[in-house]
Motif scaffolding. Sequence first.
Motif, PDB file in Angstrom:
ATOM      1  N   TYR A 125      -4.479  10.075   0.827  1.00  0.00           N
ATOM      2  CA  TYR A 125      -4.136   8.690   1.315  1.00  0.00           C
ATOM      3  C   TYR A 125      -4.803   7.736   0.663  1.00  0.00           C
ATOM      4  CZ  TYR A 125      -2.634   5.584   5.113  1.00  0.00           C
ATOM      5  OH  TYR A 125      -1.802   4.560   5.940  1.00  0.00           O
ATOM      6  N   SER A 126      -5.948   7.497   0.277  1.00  0.00           N
ATOM      7  CA  SER A 126      -6.785   6.828  -0.607  1.00  0.00           C
ATOM      8  C   SER A 126      -5.823   6.544  -2.034  1.00  0.00           C
ATOM      9  CB  SER A 126      -8.042   6.867  -0.767  1.00  0.00           C
ATOM     10  OG  SER A 126      -8.770   6.989   0.234  1.00  0.00           O
ATOM     11  N   MET A 127      -5.451   7.667  -2.673  1.00  0.00           N
ATOM     12  CA  MET A 127      -4.780   7.616  -4.099  1.00  0.00           C
ATOM     13  C   MET A 127      -3.367   7.024  -3.687  1.00  0.00           C
ATOM     14  SD  MET A 127      -5.616  11.625  -4.952  1.00  0.00           S
ATOM     15  CE  MET A 127      -4.468  11.741  -6.063  1.00  0.00           C
ATOM     16  N   ALA A 128      -2.676   7.368  -2.685  1.00  0.00           N
ATOM     17  CA  ALA A 128      -1.357   6.573  -2.646  1.00  0.00           C
ATOM     18  C   ALA A 128      -1.547   5.080  -2.058  1.00  0.00           C
ATOM     19  CB  ALA A 128      -0.604   7.287  -1.322  1.00  0.00           C
ATOM     20  N   PHE A 129      -2.585   4.693  -1.417  1.00  0.00           N
ATOM     21  CA  PHE A 129      -2.702   3.438  -0.997  1.00  0.00           C
ATOM     22  C   PHE A 129      -3.148   2.647  -2.406  1.00  0.00           C
ATOM     23  CE2 PHE A 129      -6.007   0.514   2.076  1.00  0.00           C
ATOM     24  CZ  PHE A 129      -4.854  -0.477   1.584  1.00  0.00           C
ATOM     25  N   ASP A 130      -3.983   3.034  -3.265  1.00  0.00           N
ATOM     26  CA  ASP A 130      -4.200   2.404  -4.370  1.00  0.00           C
ATOM     27  C   ASP A 130      -2.993   2.423  -5.306  1.00  0.00           C
ATOM     28  OD1 ASP A 130      -6.764   2.283  -3.557  1.00  0.00           O
ATOM     29  OD2 ASP A 130      -7.527   3.922  -4.797  1.00  0.00           O
ATOM     30  N   LEU A 131      -2.197   3.279  -5.174  1.00  0.00           N
ATOM     31  CA  LEU A 131      -1.018   3.018  -6.118  1.00  0.00           C
ATOM     32  C   LEU A 131      -0.095   2.055  -5.513  1.00  0.00           C
ATOM     33  CD1 LEU A 131       0.796   4.328  -8.357  1.00  0.00           C
ATOM     34  CD2 LEU A 131       1.704   5.968  -6.599  1.00  0.00           C
ATOM     35  N   VAL A 132       0.138   1.906  -4.211  1.00  0.00           N
ATOM     36  CA  VAL A 132       0.898   0.676  -3.799  1.00  0.00           C
ATOM     37  C   VAL A 132       0.197  -0.543  -4.011  1.00  0.00           C
ATOM     38  CG1 VAL A 132       1.656  -0.063  -1.594  1.00  0.00           C
ATOM     39  CG2 VAL A 132       1.773   2.109  -1.809  1.00  0.00           C
ATOM     40  N   VAL A 133      -0.968  -0.571  -3.966  1.00  0.00           N
ATOM     41  CA  VAL A 133      -1.698  -2.143  -4.180  1.00  0.00           C
ATOM     42  C   VAL A 133      -1.337  -2.295  -5.426  1.00  0.00           C
ATOM     43  CG1 VAL A 133      -3.975  -3.054  -4.538  1.00  0.00           C
ATOM     44  CG2 VAL A 133      -3.251  -1.804  -2.491  1.00  0.00           C
ATOM     45  N   LEU A 134      -1.676  -1.302  -6.615  1.00  0.00           N
ATOM     46  CA  LEU A 134      -1.260  -1.702  -8.038  1.00  0.00           C
ATOM     47  C   LEU A 134      -0.055  -2.092  -8.467  1.00  0.00           C
ATOM     48  CD1 LEU A 134      -2.351  -1.019 -10.945  1.00  0.00           C
ATOM     49  CD2 LEU A 134      -1.280   1.130 -11.061  1.00  0.00           C
ATOM     50  N   LEU A 135       0.934  -1.145  -7.698  1.00  0.00           N
ATOM     51  CA  LEU A 135       2.289  -1.420  -8.089  1.00  0.00           C
ATOM     52  C   LEU A 135       2.732  -3.113  -7.558  1.00  0.00           C
ATOM     53  CD1 LEU A 135       4.309   1.817  -7.158  1.00  0.00           C
ATOM     54  CD2 LEU A 135       3.491   1.060  -9.282  1.00  0.00           C
ATOM     55  N   LEU A 136       2.295  -3.452  -6.446  1.00  0.00           N
ATOM     56  CA  LEU A 136       2.338  -4.768  -5.762  1.00  0.00           C
ATOM     57  C   LEU A 136       1.607  -5.880  -6.896  1.00  0.00           C
ATOM     58  CD1 LEU A 136       1.895  -4.179  -2.026  1.00  0.00           C
ATOM     59  CD2 LEU A 136       4.241  -4.853  -3.454  1.00  0.00           C
ATOM     60  N   SER A 137       0.701  -5.720  -7.199  1.00  0.00           N
ATOM     61  CA  SER A 137       0.164  -6.536  -8.211  1.00  0.00           C
ATOM     62  C   SER A 137       0.637  -6.802  -9.451  1.00  0.00           C
ATOM     63  CB  SER A 137      -1.492  -6.124  -8.228  1.00  0.00           C
ATOM     64  OG  SER A 137      -2.163  -5.989  -7.058  1.00  0.00           O
ATOM     65  N   MET A 138       0.991  -5.419 -10.172  1.00  0.00           N
ATOM     66  CA  MET A 138       1.747  -5.552 -11.324  1.00  0.00           C
ATOM     67  C   MET A 138       2.980  -6.007 -11.502  1.00  0.00           C
ATOM     68  SD  MET A 138      -0.424  -4.075 -13.313  1.00  0.00           S
ATOM     69  CE  MET A 138      -1.759  -4.936 -12.297  1.00  0.00           C
ATOM     70  N   TYR A 139       3.809  -5.914 -10.337  1.00  0.00           N
ATOM     71  CA  TYR A 139       5.306  -6.692 -10.069  1.00  0.00           C
ATOM     72  C   TYR A 139       5.001  -8.045 -10.020  1.00  0.00           C
ATOM     73  CZ  TYR A 139       9.466  -8.020  -8.236  1.00  0.00           C
ATOM     74  OH  TYR A 139      10.920  -8.601  -8.052  1.00  0.00           O
ATOM     75  N   LYS A 140       3.917  -8.540  -9.266  1.00  0.00           N
ATOM     76  CA  LYS A 140       3.383  -9.985  -9.299  1.00  0.00           C
ATOM     77  C   LYS A 140       3.323 -10.644 -10.463  1.00  0.00           C
ATOM     78  CE  LYS A 140       3.653 -13.716  -6.672  1.00  0.00           C
ATOM     79  NZ  LYS A 140       4.932 -14.284  -6.345  1.00  0.00           N
ATOM     80  N   LEU A 141       2.122  -9.891 -11.014  1.00  0.00           N
ATOM     81  CA  LEU A 141       1.638 -10.715 -12.429  1.00  0.00           C
ATOM     82  C   LEU A 141       2.604 -10.206 -13.629  1.00  0.00           C
ATOM     83  CD1 LEU A 141      -1.776  -9.123 -12.025  1.00  0.00           C
ATOM     84  CD2 LEU A 141      -1.270 -11.444 -11.909  1.00  0.00           C
ATOM     85  N   VAL A 142       3.472  -9.251 -13.632  1.00  0.00           N
ATOM     86  CA  VAL A 142       4.291  -8.985 -14.914  1.00  0.00           C
ATOM     87  C   VAL A 142       5.607  -9.642 -14.583  1.00  0.00           C
ATOM     88  CG1 VAL A 142       5.309  -7.206 -16.269  1.00  0.00           C
ATOM     89  CG2 VAL A 142       3.085  -6.884 -15.473  1.00  0.00           C
ATOM     90  N   LEU A 143       6.307  -9.251 -13.437  1.00  0.00           N
ATOM     91  CA  LEU A 143       7.777  -9.667 -13.231  1.00  0.00           C
ATOM     92  C   LEU A 143       8.008 -11.130 -12.363  1.00  0.00           C
ATOM     93  CD1 LEU A 143       9.220  -6.365 -12.463  1.00  0.00           C
ATOM     94  CD2 LEU A 143       9.323  -7.256 -14.648  1.00  0.00           C
ATOM     95  N   GLY A 144       6.960 -11.305 -11.705  1.00  0.00           N
ATOM     96  CA  GLY A 144       6.787 -12.494 -11.020  1.00  0.00           C
ATOM     97  C   GLY A 144       6.408 -13.725 -11.576  1.00  0.00           C
TER      98      GLY A 144
END
Length: 338
Positions: free
Chosen positions: A165-184
Amino acid sequence: MPDWNSVEELTLDGAIFLKVMHALAGLYFWEVVTSLDYDWSFLTGKRRFHYPAVFYFLNRYCLLFTMIGILIALDTTVEINCQSLYTFNQIMGQAASGLASINLSIRTIALWSHDKRIIVPLVIIILGHWSLILQGVLLTAIWVPGQGCVVSGTNNTILAATFIYSMAFDLVVLLLSMYKLVLGVRGGRSQLMSLLFKDGLVYFFIAFFSNLLAVVFILLNLNAIMSVIFNVPAAIFSTIVACRAVRRLTNFANKGPEVFVSTGNSFRAAPMGTTPTVPVGSRGTMKSNKGEGVHVQMQTFTMADDHLSEYDAGQKTQIPDLETGDVEISREFKRPPY
C-alpha cells in the motif's frame, strides 16, 4: 539450501539482525544530529511554526524513539516484557512510514493549490494507509535466557499489505506532482520547480525500492527474523528522504527571491544576483524616439520568497508557500507604463 528454521540458522540470523539494527541506528542518529539546527530554529522562533511542521516532527521523532526501543530490546541483559516493547516499536516504526508519505502528500496538495479534487482522494488514501498501520500486534516476541528478546512470529499478510500500500501511495503522489510540475506549467522551469521535480523522483525511487525489498522478504517467509529484517531500513530511508525534502524546500525559500524575465510569450526565472539575459530571437517591447535612438524595455518581476508565482503568456500558475503550504492568489504585479 539451509534449513531456515533450524536453531543454528536462527542464531546466525539473530546475530545479523543485531548488527544491521546497530548500523542503521547509527545512521539515523547521525542524520538527526546533523540536522538539529533546523529543529532548533523552530524552538528559537527563527522559523514560523505551521501545521506541516507537525507531521515533520512526528515523522522524525517517532522513528527516533523506535530506534531507541529496538536497541533496548537487542542490548538489554535484564529480563523485560519483550512483547510490549516490540509492539511499541512496530507501531511507531509503521507510523514513521505513514508520516513520511503524509509529508510528501502535503506538498502535492499545495502544488495543486488545495484543489478539493486532489485533497479528497489523498485523504481517503491516507485513511486507508493508517487503517493498515493501526491493525494491532503484528509481531510476537519472547524473552530467551542468554539471548534476550527474540522475534518468534509475524503476521506476514498485514505486513506485506502495508508495504505494498505504501508503494502504491508513493506512486500516486509522484504522478500527481510530476503532472503538475511538468504538464501543468508552461514556459521555462524555475529553480523551485526543478528542485521539486528532482526531490520527488529521488524520494520515490528510494522509498519504492526499500519497501520492495521488505515486501520480498515478507512474502518469502523464510523465518520470523528474516521476515522483518528489512522493515526498519524501509522506514529509515523513507523518513530520511521525506524529511530532507521538507528541509530543502524551506532552505530554498531562505536563499532569496527570483527574477522572472519577460521574453515575449513567456517569463523565464533567473536567480537574484545574476543578470537576466534575453535569448536571441526573442521579442521585446521596443520604442523609437527622435534623438534618443532605439530603447529596449524588459519587464521584470521580483517575487518574494514566501509566496512565489510564475507567469506565462497571459496565464498565472500558482507556486505554494514553502513553509505553510498556502497559495497566494490575491497578489498582482502591474506592468510599468510604456
